[in-house]
Scaffold this active site. Structure first.
Site, short mmCIF file in Angstrom:
data_model
loop_
_atom_site.label_atom_id
_atom_site.label_comp_id
_atom_site.label_asym_id
_atom_site.label_seq_id
_atom_site.Cartn_x
_atom_site.Cartn_y
_atom_site.Cartn_z
N GLY A 119 0.83 -1.19 0.00
CA GLY A 119 0.00 0.00 0.00
C GLY A 119 0.87 1.24 0.00
N GLY A 170 -0.16 -4.83 0.52
CA GLY A 170 -1.41 -4.66 -0.20
C GLY A 170 -1.53 -5.57 -1.41
N GLU A 193 5.43 -5.70 7.33
CA GLU A 193 4.78 -4.64 8.10
C GLU A 193 5.47 -4.32 9.43
OE1 GLU A 193 2.06 -5.97 5.03
OE2 GLU A 193 3.22 -7.06 6.55
N ASP A 201 -1.46 -7.25 7.73
CA ASP A 201 -2.91 -7.08 7.58
C ASP A 201 -3.41 -7.74 6.31
OD1 ASP A 201 -1.62 -5.17 5.98
OD2 ASP A 201 -3.23 -3.71 6.19
#
Length: 485
Positions: A119, A170, A193, A201
């Site tokens: 992301g 992402g 992350e 996530d």
């Protein structure tokens, strides 16, 4: 600025990187009710699919090619990093295709050397610096991203992800929950992350604990990378083919036709066989993480380890007691790696790996939304993104708290408090992947058959069950050899 996308229609299969003049098309927005967030702790945000002034026109390119509907991520200079502009285009298009009788298979891929490298977190860090309003804006992005990921995870038409290149963060969310995940020699998979003061996530709470052994926890805490065929052997990908054959595969998928009465599993069987036709052999007979290294990972990151400190102690024991020099070096490197990560991030991540195994796919994204929103208000996210991605400093970031000893269970528990009701696009839900049969056999299946049978008998049984699938024989042999069966 109106929501604009580019669509290309052709009368014959397209080349991999071909381009034609784009026709602007206003995407239809369906199901407006779910677009409004109803948070218990903040003022609801409006229509999350509404176009924004800075949305790019061509960051996603959609193509119609006979029965294939393709999504091409088109931000190569940013390694196709996912942002809100892209998600706002993809969600309504996926919804439209579910209602189209002409749309048989969805293919997602990326332009350049990355499928999707994650992301666009640099923008989020900048928003967070402005205070609660900016943090809410960042949380809205994650809400939008998780809606998209859940839609993919419960999609009602065949969905194929070409994980050709860097696939992280992402990009994992856009692919890992798909029934068909194709790795190539260019695949580079990771969940990095904890490096930036965040947590794995995009549904990692669901897929990482379901990996063989304790690989999921290991990957979550260390951000270790899986390259090429290793992503296939470890179940991240369902197939492995050479990147040069992807254009031909896409053309072949475009030729498939499914009767209206055929259910999704039967369609998946046809696509599975079709992809297998393009298998050209594996570059190695076992993954890099195998043998004594894999055994050590399962022991060090076992589910009964009560804390990160216990894992570090176990690594120290391997470093001291292991007979293999390579294993000693691995233990030292892994321990040092964890100690450089955000202490609160690794503590939250370990708890996530423990409890996420019990969440359904819908609950996963709703719970992860709460965790993400909490991180947006935590200083480690800004610190990590700034130090690692913006300023690219080599030294350890100034985490808060700065050591594992300072992290309390009470502080970790706050990240898992239910504070929202994130509305999802799809009503679909499940506790186990309904398409899990598509990849290689799981270790528990292999070991379950091994009792009282020779390795040849186990191989013959599973090769027949999986219809001669590439990689079955190699994986069975590695598992039986490692476990002494």
């Amino acid at each position: 600025m109106s929501l604009r996308t580019s669509i290309r229609r052709t009368a014959a299969p397209l080349s991999w990187h071909s381009r034609t003049s784009a026709m602007p098309l206003r995407a239809k927005v369906i199901n407006p009710a779910w677009m409004t967030d109803t948070r218990m702790y903040s003022k609801p945000t409006g229509n999350l699919l509404a176009p924004q002034p800075d949305d790019e026109a061509d960051d996603v390119i959609f193509t119609n090619n006979y029965g294939v509907r393709s999504i091409e991520l088109n931000r190569p200079k940013k390694l196709n990093s996912l942002n809100g502009s892209m998600a706002r285009k993809i969600i309504p298009r996926l919804q439209e295709w579910t209602k189209s009788e002409l749309a048989g298979v969805v293919v997602i891929k990326g332009v350049g050397r990355a499928f999707c490298a994650g992301g666009d977190v640099a923008a989020l860090a900048q928003w967070n610096k402005t205070g609660p309003e900016g943090q809410q804006k960042s949380s809205d992005y994650f809400g939008l991203e998780y809606k998209l990921d859940h839609l993919i995870a419960t999609y009602t038409k065949p969905y194929v992800a070409f994980m050709d290149g860097i696939t992280m963060g992402g990009g994992v969310g856009l692919s890992i929950h798909a029934p068909f995940r194709i790795a190539t020699e260019n695949t580079l998979f990771a969940m990095p992350e904890t490096t930036i003061g965040f947590f794995p996530d995009v549904g990692a709470s669901f897929f990482l604990p379901r990996m063989d052994g304790r690989l999921g926890t290991y990957l979550a805490l260390t951000s270790e990378q899986l390259r090429g065929v290793d992503a296939f052997y470890h179940g991240v990908a369902t197939h492995y083919i050479h990147s040069s054959t992807l254009p031909n595969l896409e053309s072949r998928l475009a030729e498939l036709q499914f009767p209206d009465y055929m259910d999704l599993k039967e369609r998946h069987k046809i696509i599975n066989s079709t992809i297998e036709e393009f298998s050209t052999g594996l570059p190695s007979e076992k993954p890099a993480i195998s043998g004594e290294l894999r055994t050590a990972i399962d022991e060090v990151f076992a589910t009964d380890q009560p804390s990160i400190q216990a894992i570090l102690d176990a690594l120290e024991k391997v470093k001291t007691d292991a007979n293999s020099e390579s294993l000693q070096k691995w233990a030292e490197k892994t321990k040092d790696t964890i100690l450089t990560r955000s202490p609160i991030s690794v503590a939250v991540t370990l708890h996530q790996m423990r409890v996420g195994r019990e969440w359904s796919i819908a609950e996963t994204f709703q719970r992860e939304y709460d965790i993400a929103a909490h991180f947006m208000a935590h200083p480690d996210f800004i610190e990590g993104v700034t130090a690692r991605l913006i300023e690219r400093k080599k030294e350890r970031p100034n985490w808060q708290p700065n050591s594992l000893a300072e992290v309390t269970q009470k502080e970790v528990a706050k990240f898992f408090e239910r504070k929202s009701a994130l509305p999802l696009v799809s009503s679909g839900d499940y506790k186990e992947y309904p398409h899990a049969w598509i990849g290689l056999p799981r270790e528990h299946e292999i070991l379950g058959l091994a009792a009282g049978k020779s390795s040849d008998e186990v191989i013959a049984t599973l090769v027949e069950k999986y219809e001669g699938k590439q990689g079955v024989r190699e994986k069975v042999l590695e598992v039986l050899e490692r476990t002494g069966r």
